[in-house]
Design a protein around this motif. Sequence first.
Motif, PDB file in Angstrom:
ATOM      1  N   VAL A   1       5.149   6.097 -15.391  1.00  0.00           N
ATOM      2  CA  VAL A   1       4.418   5.732 -13.995  1.00  0.00           C
ATOM      3  C   VAL A   1       3.357   4.492 -14.132  1.00  0.00           C
ATOM      4  CG1 VAL A   1       2.618   6.403 -12.416  1.00  0.00           C
ATOM      5  CG2 VAL A   1       4.379   8.099 -13.190  1.00  0.00           C
ATOM      6  N   ARG A   2       3.484   3.341 -13.419  1.00  0.00           N
ATOM      7  CA  ARG A   2       2.644   2.203 -13.501  1.00  0.00           C
ATOM      8  C   ARG A   2       1.534   2.056 -12.712  1.00  0.00           C
ATOM      9  NH1 ARG A   2       5.355  -1.389 -16.856  1.00  0.00           N
ATOM     10  NH2 ARG A   2       7.376  -0.935 -17.345  1.00  0.00           N
ATOM     11  N   THR A   3       1.638   2.792 -11.645  1.00  0.00           N
ATOM     12  CA  THR A   3       0.430   2.637 -10.664  1.00  0.00           C
ATOM     13  C   THR A   3       0.039   4.110 -10.048  1.00  0.00           C
ATOM     14  OG1 THR A   3       1.449   0.593  -9.500  1.00  0.00           O
ATOM     15  CG2 THR A   3      -0.214   1.721  -8.195  1.00  0.00           C
ATOM     16  N   VAL A   4      -1.221   4.154 -10.446  1.00  0.00           N
ATOM     17  CA  VAL A   4      -1.806   5.437 -10.055  1.00  0.00           C
ATOM     18  C   VAL A   4      -1.682   5.514  -8.765  1.00  0.00           C
ATOM     19  CG1 VAL A   4      -4.059   6.748 -10.105  1.00  0.00           C
ATOM     20  CG2 VAL A   4      -3.605   5.691 -12.176  1.00  0.00           C
ATOM     21  N   VAL A   5      -1.517   6.793  -8.371  1.00  0.00           N
ATOM     22  CA  VAL A   5      -1.162   7.272  -6.779  1.00  0.00           C
ATOM     23  C   VAL A   5      -2.445   8.427  -6.493  1.00  0.00           C
ATOM     24  CG1 VAL A   5       0.022   8.744  -5.350  1.00  0.00           C
ATOM     25  CG2 VAL A   5       0.942   7.114  -6.962  1.00  0.00           C
ATOM     26  N   THR A   6      -3.088   8.078  -5.480  1.00  0.00           N
ATOM     27  CA  THR A   6      -4.290   8.876  -4.936  1.00  0.00           C
ATOM     28  C   THR A   6      -3.654  10.048  -4.121  1.00  0.00           C
ATOM     29  OG1 THR A   6      -4.349   7.517  -2.971  1.00  0.00           O
ATOM     30  CG2 THR A   6      -5.912   6.718  -4.716  1.00  0.00           C
ATOM     31  N   ALA A   7      -4.554  11.087  -4.119  1.00  0.00           N
ATOM     32  CA  ALA A   7      -3.896  12.396  -3.381  1.00  0.00           C
ATOM     33  C   ALA A   7      -4.133  12.222  -2.023  1.00  0.00           C
ATOM     34  CB  ALA A   7      -4.788  13.375  -4.133  1.00  0.00           C
ATOM     35  N   GLU A   8      -5.213  11.411  -1.516  1.00  0.00           N
ATOM     36  CA  GLU A   8      -5.342  11.499  -0.106  1.00  0.00           C
ATOM     37  C   GLU A   8      -5.117  10.188   0.648  1.00  0.00           C
ATOM     38  OE1 GLU A   8      -6.378  14.069   1.361  1.00  0.00           O
ATOM     39  OE2 GLU A   8      -6.902  15.244  -0.081  1.00  0.00           O
TER      40      GLU A   8
ATOM     41  N   ARG B   1      -0.507  17.664   6.690  1.00  0.00           N
ATOM     42  CA  ARG B   1      -1.697  16.942   6.658  1.00  0.00           C
ATOM     43  C   ARG B   1      -1.390  15.162   6.465  1.00  0.00           C
ATOM     44  NH1 ARG B   1      -5.058  18.686   1.504  1.00  0.00           N
ATOM     45  NH2 ARG B   1      -6.915  17.665   2.502  1.00  0.00           N
ATOM     46  N   LYS B   2      -2.149  14.566   6.857  1.00  0.00           N
ATOM     47  CA  LYS B   2      -2.042  13.013   6.822  1.00  0.00           C
ATOM     48  C   LYS B   2      -2.956  12.278   5.857  1.00  0.00           C
ATOM     49  CE  LYS B   2       0.969  12.652  10.315  1.00  0.00           C
ATOM     50  NZ  LYS B   2       2.202  12.146   9.979  1.00  0.00           N
ATOM     51  N   ARG B   3      -2.333  11.522   4.873  1.00  0.00           N
ATOM     52  CA  ARG B   3      -3.213  10.863   3.966  1.00  0.00           C
ATOM     53  C   ARG B   3      -3.766   9.773   4.512  1.00  0.00           C
ATOM     54  NH1 ARG B   3      -1.368  10.228  -1.149  1.00  0.00           N
ATOM     55  NH2 ARG B   3      -1.428   7.875  -0.887  1.00  0.00           N
ATOM     56  N   SER B   4      -4.860   9.237   3.920  1.00  0.00           N
ATOM     57  CA  SER B   4      -5.446   8.019   4.447  1.00  0.00           C
ATOM     58  C   SER B   4      -4.685   6.792   4.931  1.00  0.00           C
ATOM     59  CB  SER B   4      -6.949   7.512   3.532  1.00  0.00           C
ATOM     60  OG  SER B   4      -6.095   7.000   2.270  1.00  0.00           O
ATOM     61  N   ASP B   5      -3.503   6.660   4.350  1.00  0.00           N
ATOM     62  CA  ASP B   5      -2.567   5.412   4.700  1.00  0.00           C
ATOM     63  C   ASP B   5      -1.758   6.089   5.674  1.00  0.00           C
ATOM     64  OD1 ASP B   5      -0.825   7.330   3.427  1.00  0.00           O
ATOM     65  OD2 ASP B   5      -0.503   6.251   1.624  1.00  0.00           O
ATOM     66  N   GLY B   6      -1.834   6.995   6.243  1.00  0.00           N
ATOM     67  CA  GLY B   6      -1.009   7.448   7.509  1.00  0.00           C
ATOM     68  C   GLY B   6       0.364   8.296   7.242  1.00  0.00           C
ATOM     69  N   GLN B   7       0.467   8.209   5.802  1.00  0.00           N
ATOM     70  CA  GLN B   7       1.718   9.005   5.294  1.00  0.00           C
ATOM     71  C   GLN B   7       1.314  10.763   5.542  1.00  0.00           C
ATOM     72  OE1 GLN B   7       4.271   7.676   1.891  1.00  0.00           O
ATOM     73  NE2 GLN B   7       2.529   6.372   1.659  1.00  0.00           N
ATOM     74  N   GLY B   8       2.539  11.490   5.727  1.00  0.00           N
ATOM     75  CA  GLY B   8       2.364  12.801   5.618  1.00  0.00           C
ATOM     76  C   GLY B   8       2.303  13.116   4.307  1.00  0.00           C
ATOM     77  N   GLU B   9       1.482  14.172   3.836  1.00  0.00           N
ATOM     78  CA  GLU B   9       1.275  14.639   2.457  1.00  0.00           C
ATOM     79  C   GLU B   9       2.543  15.154   1.896  1.00  0.00           C
ATOM     80  OE1 GLU B   9      -1.943  17.347   0.143  1.00  0.00           O
ATOM     81  OE2 GLU B   9      -0.878  18.207   2.054  1.00  0.00           O
ATOM     82  N   TYR B  10       3.260  15.947   2.595  1.00  0.00           N
ATOM     83  CA  TYR B  10       4.348  16.276   1.710  1.00  0.00           C
ATOM     84  C   TYR B  10       5.500  15.605   1.840  1.00  0.00           C
ATOM     85  CZ  TYR B  10       2.214  21.130   1.999  1.00  0.00           C
ATOM     86  OH  TYR B  10       1.363  22.295   1.883  1.00  0.00           O
TER      87      TYR B  10
ATOM     88  N   PHE C   1       0.277  13.131 -10.214  1.00  0.00           N
ATOM     89  CA  PHE C   1      -0.827  12.707  -9.292  1.00  0.00           C
ATOM     90  C   PHE C   1      -1.343  14.008  -8.540  1.00  0.00           C
ATOM     91  CE2 PHE C   1       2.602  13.072  -5.889  1.00  0.00           C
ATOM     92  CZ  PHE C   1       1.878  13.399  -4.747  1.00  0.00           C
ATOM     93  N   VAL C   2      -0.469  15.072  -8.215  1.00  0.00           N
ATOM     94  CA  VAL C   2      -1.133  16.122  -7.393  1.00  0.00           C
ATOM     95  C   VAL C   2      -2.425  16.793  -8.107  1.00  0.00           C
ATOM     96  CG1 VAL C   2      -0.525  18.512  -6.716  1.00  0.00           C
ATOM     97  CG2 VAL C   2       1.248  16.637  -6.615  1.00  0.00           C
ATOM     98  N   CYS C   3      -2.308  16.682  -9.648  1.00  0.00           N
ATOM     99  CA  CYS C   3      -3.436  17.269 -10.153  1.00  0.00           C
ATOM    100  C   CYS C   3      -4.508  16.579 -10.824  1.00  0.00           C
ATOM    101  CB  CYS C   3      -2.973  18.229 -11.384  1.00  0.00           C
ATOM    102  SG  CYS C   3      -1.877  19.767 -10.798  1.00  0.00           S
ATOM    103  N   HIS C   4      -4.089  15.419 -10.998  1.00  0.00           N
ATOM    104  CA  HIS C   4      -4.864  14.389 -11.832  1.00  0.00           C
ATOM    105  C   HIS C   4      -5.411  13.157 -11.038  1.00  0.00           C
ATOM    106  CE1 HIS C   4      -3.975  16.960 -15.206  1.00  0.00           C
ATOM    107  NE2 HIS C   4      -2.808  16.801 -15.046  1.00  0.00           N
TER     108      HIS C   4
END
Length: 512
Positions: A505-512, A401-410, A59-62
Amino acid sequence: MNLVRLCALAACGLTLTSPGAGPPTPLRAPTREPNLAPYIPPQCYAITRDAAGVHNPCFVCHQDGPPPSYVRDADLQTASTFPAYATVNRWANALAAPPSTDGDDAETLRWVRASNYQVQHDCHFDVDDEGFDRDPRGALTGWRAYAYLPVPGMFWPTNGGSAGDAFVRLPAEYRQDAAGKDDRRIYRLNLAIAEAYLRRADVPIDETDERAEGVDLDADGHLGTAHRVAFVWPPKAPLHYLGRAGSLQPATAGLFPQGTELLHTLRYLDVRNGRVVPAARMKEVRYMQKVRWLGYADLELLQAREAREEVQNPDRLEKVRGDREHGVGTGRGWRMEASIEDARGALRPQSYEELGACVGCHGGIGAGVDGTFSFARKLGAEAFAGGWFHQGHRDEPLPERKRSDGQGEYAHYLAEVGGGDDFRSNDEIARGFFGPDGKPNHDALRTFAGDVRRLIVPSATRALRLDHAYRRRVESQSFVLGRDVVIGAPPQIAAEVAPDAPTGVRTVVTAE
């Protein structure tokens, strides 16, 4: 087959067996076999399924990013198709045991503290408090350093063993007033416009009289006093750059101006007073220049043409265009060139095949922004000098950085991958941030929310082991077989992958 999609199609490494049914194809010793697809990186062969479950570094790249990123390859998180040639992993260094991590610490520290840099592209690495680079006479070179958060995974110092820095330089017109005289104030404002439209965020500026410039910087509908460059896309009216650049292409979301230059170095890790910091010695100097303008319509048509070619010739390998002397093209308007250490530690031009390894990601994947990564991840107004500083010269915290869902990116990356790197080999991160069950330790994750260096910078012991191992890679000059050094637990990487196999992987993960 087109270059962009080839990298994307090879993005998710797979096991050759179902979870728990046995190990993937065994690792093998390195060979000198040429790699006809150097733009497909080793990370593309990371094993995504094992007895512990499914792992998603893909998901990091795609991603399905916003236009002008028309690659939209998030589907490759769940299923991947390799061209026939690329089903065999030819990154022999990644498949073999890593170089020895033993060595004389004192001698290695002397080595990494000795600079091997000779001025390239007129950058002198002599920056002021605003990040502007100066030549020996004190004149501005046009380069400006910026601090950024590295892309999750192998780009962290604890994984790749390198500390990075970055500079940007806009063409001369963007550094001059309307009469053609160098103007630092105009240049700062034009850089702020470029930042706002690459990061897709408002950027604070010093109080500016818009009437004098004839540009509505804050997009409030009239010319007054502006304290920010507002990001508005699509805009009600084009936002033009200032000074001589006013007659050039207006600011465009997700695209650098034509002629933009980027400079990025990878450095060894130094240890001073127990702290790990960037070393003076450079492993690589990487350079990009945007030599051709491609707008939204151009990029959309290009991607559509490449998609048709992919269907018609799914196993065709792309030829990277360029050569050692002039650099290579990314297919998206950028020219790339780079230097790397020779066997004695001096920087030499990278070969055609070595340069090809850089093109895959910068040639266009869904997560890229105009084929680049670091500037879109630049630190913003909350950081020292608005993020305009050299990371090797200042001891500044790097908040997560924070994702749109509030999680920390790392923290999110660690949970998706199930380890500290794409190959789940970083045993130091595993010990520090994962529990006995192999799941992230949430109490430990909270410790780096305010400063991710606690996660991404290795211990002094690990830093020196990485330095020792990379020096042996330099001595062997086997970069075409893989330049990264992976130390710790055995890397989860396949020597060969099955065609058209699912990643698990069954569910696509967004980067942000």
